[in-house]
Structures are given as C-alpha cells and as structure tokens.
Write an enzyme that holds these catalytic residues in place. Structure first.
Site, short mmCIF file in Angstrom:
data_model
loop_
_atom_site.label_atom_id
_atom_site.label_comp_id
_atom_site.label_asym_id
_atom_site.label_seq_id
_atom_site.Cartn_x
_atom_site.Cartn_y
_atom_site.Cartn_z
N GLY A 55 0.92 -1.27 0.03
CA GLY A 55 -0.13 -0.17 -0.14
C GLY A 55 0.90 1.07 -0.03
O GLY A 55 1.92 1.27 0.59
N GLN A 60 2.64 9.87 1.42
CA GLN A 60 4.20 9.18 1.57
C GLN A 60 4.82 9.56 0.17
O GLN A 60 6.37 9.18 0.46
CB GLN A 60 3.84 7.70 1.41
CG GLN A 60 3.26 7.30 2.91
CD GLN A 60 3.22 5.56 2.96
OE1 GLN A 60 2.26 5.05 2.24
NE2 GLN A 60 4.22 5.11 3.13
N CYS A 116 5.76 -0.33 7.57
CA CYS A 116 5.54 0.69 6.43
C CYS A 116 6.54 1.38 5.58
O CYS A 116 7.78 1.66 6.25
CB CYS A 116 4.88 2.15 7.46
SG CYS A 116 4.50 3.73 6.82
N LEU A 117 6.54 1.73 4.54
CA LEU A 117 7.57 2.32 3.73
C LEU A 117 8.16 3.56 4.06
O LEU A 117 9.23 3.84 3.94
CB LEU A 117 6.96 2.36 2.32
CG LEU A 117 6.52 0.99 1.30
CD1 LEU A 117 6.03 1.09 -0.02
CD2 LEU A 117 7.85 0.08 1.39
N HIS A 158 -4.79 0.81 7.44
CA HIS A 158 -3.19 1.79 7.61
C HIS A 158 -3.14 2.72 6.54
O HIS A 158 -2.63 3.74 6.99
CB HIS A 158 -2.41 0.44 7.32
CG HIS A 158 -0.85 1.06 7.34
ND1 HIS A 158 0.00 0.60 8.20
CD2 HIS A 158 -0.14 1.66 6.47
CE1 HIS A 158 1.29 1.07 8.04
NE2 HIS A 158 1.09 1.94 6.94
N GLU A 159 -3.52 2.50 5.46
CA GLU A 159 -3.48 3.69 4.41
C GLU A 159 -4.38 4.97 4.70
O GLU A 159 -3.97 6.08 4.62
CB GLU A 159 -3.89 3.40 2.96
CG GLU A 159 -2.81 2.13 2.43
CD GLU A 159 -1.29 2.25 2.59
OE1 GLU A 159 -0.85 3.52 2.61
OE2 GLU A 159 -0.30 1.27 3.07
N HIS A 162 -2.96 7.41 6.84
CA HIS A 162 -1.92 8.13 6.52
C HIS A 162 -2.49 9.60 5.93
O HIS A 162 -2.14 10.76 6.11
CB HIS A 162 -1.25 7.64 5.24
CG HIS A 162 -0.20 6.76 5.60
ND1 HIS A 162 0.93 7.27 6.31
CD2 HIS A 162 0.32 5.54 5.35
CE1 HIS A 162 2.12 6.12 6.47
NE2 HIS A 162 1.52 5.29 5.75
NI NI Z 1 2.33 3.22 5.75
#
Ligand code: NI
Length: 190
Positions: A55, A60, A116-117, A158-159, A162
C-alpha cells in the site's frame, strides 16, 4: 489509465520517511480528476511495487491529498535472469485506488504485524478492525462502496490513517511509541 490491465511501468517517486511533516498533516480532498491524477496513480503503483509494499498513500510521496493505492494479492518471485543476476518477477497484479475514502462501518478486531515504507525497519503488531466498509471515488470520480475483510481491511485502515496524518507507530503502546520516535529521530539526525 485502466488499472484492471496494469503493467509494471511508470516513474519511481521518492518515498518520504518519518518524521517528515507531510506524514503528520491532514490531507486535502481530491477535487481534480484530470489526467494528472491518473499519471500520479500509475507512478504511485509503480513505486509501491518496486519498493516493494502492499500500500502507498499520497502523503508518503509528499502529496497531501486524500488518495491511496494498494494491492494485497500480487506475487513476487525471485528469479535468475539471462545475465545470471537475481531479480524479482511480479505477477497477478490486483491494483486498487481509493480516492477521498471514508470508512463508514467497522466490525470485529484483529491483530497483525504491520510495517510502513515511510518507517523503514519497524514491524509491530497493531490492533485493527477485522472488517470495514469504505466509500470512495475511483479515477473517474465515480462513487463506489466496498466491504473489505482481513488483509484488505487492515491495509485500507493503515493507508487511510496516512490521510489523517497518522503513522502506524502512533497506534502502538505509549512505551513503544516513545521508543520508536526517539530511535527514528536519532537515525534521521545522523
Ligand atoms: Ni504506511
């Protein structure tokens, strides 16, 4: 762009990491559904698959708008190419894009180890809803609704976090949150 026939192509966009302020900002509604949005989605998917991740939310990549992409189904296989080098072959893409998403219903609870990236190297269990209902717009601006379970539901939560300026470490116990915040700030300072 037709994401049903997704091909692994696009431009790699740098992923911002915690504690970049864009990650703690509340993102703005998407209002422009012009061709630029399709290009951004394509590049976000390309960046997500290359990372690799399941994701990626617009904040991000430094864009504070309410949109994320995900794919909880693709396969990633390590292969040796003609030159004898190891590389990854990705297949069975199932890309999804959520624009201006709103979680309208939730049920059950589940715990899953998330990463998470934007928070490299941190993997911790987070408590989430097991199922969510989400309303959102597609690339054409059409309104859609989806009932998601398990991995897809976890990824959506999760997304979606953000977009509200919440990174998953915010969901940990106070002790762990403080530990990781200190650690990540220290690493960033080097
Ligand atoms: Ni993330």
């Amino acid at each position: 762009m037709n994401i049903e026939n997704y091909k692994l192509e696009g431009s790699l966009i740098p992923i911002v990491t915690y504690p970049d302020p864009v990650l703690s900002a509340k993102a703005a509604e998407v209002t422009d559904f012009g061709p630029g949005l399709g290009k951004l989605v394509k590049d976000m998917l390309f960046t997500m698959y290359k990372a690799p991740g399941i994701g990626l939310a617009a904040p991000q990549i430094g864009q504070s708008i309410r949109m994320f992409v995900l794919d909880v189904d693709y396969d990633r296989e390590e292969v040796t190419n003609a030159a004898g080098r190891e590389e990854y072959r990705l297949s069975n893409f199932n890309p999804m894009v959520f624009i201006n998403p709103v979680i309208t219903g939730t049920s059950g609870t589940t715990v899953y180890e998330e990463g998470c990236l934007s928070v490299p190297g941190v993997y911790e269990e987070v408590k989430r809803f097991e199922s969510v209902n989400v309303k959102f717009q597609n690339l054409k601006g059409e309104f859609q609704e989806l009932e998601a379970h398990d991995m897809l539901a976890i990824c959506i939560q999760h997304e979606n976090d953000h977009l509200d300026g919440v990174v998953f470490i915010e969901r940990l116990s106070n002790l762990k949150k403080t530990f990781y915040k200190k650690k990540l700030l220290k690493e960033k300072g080097r």
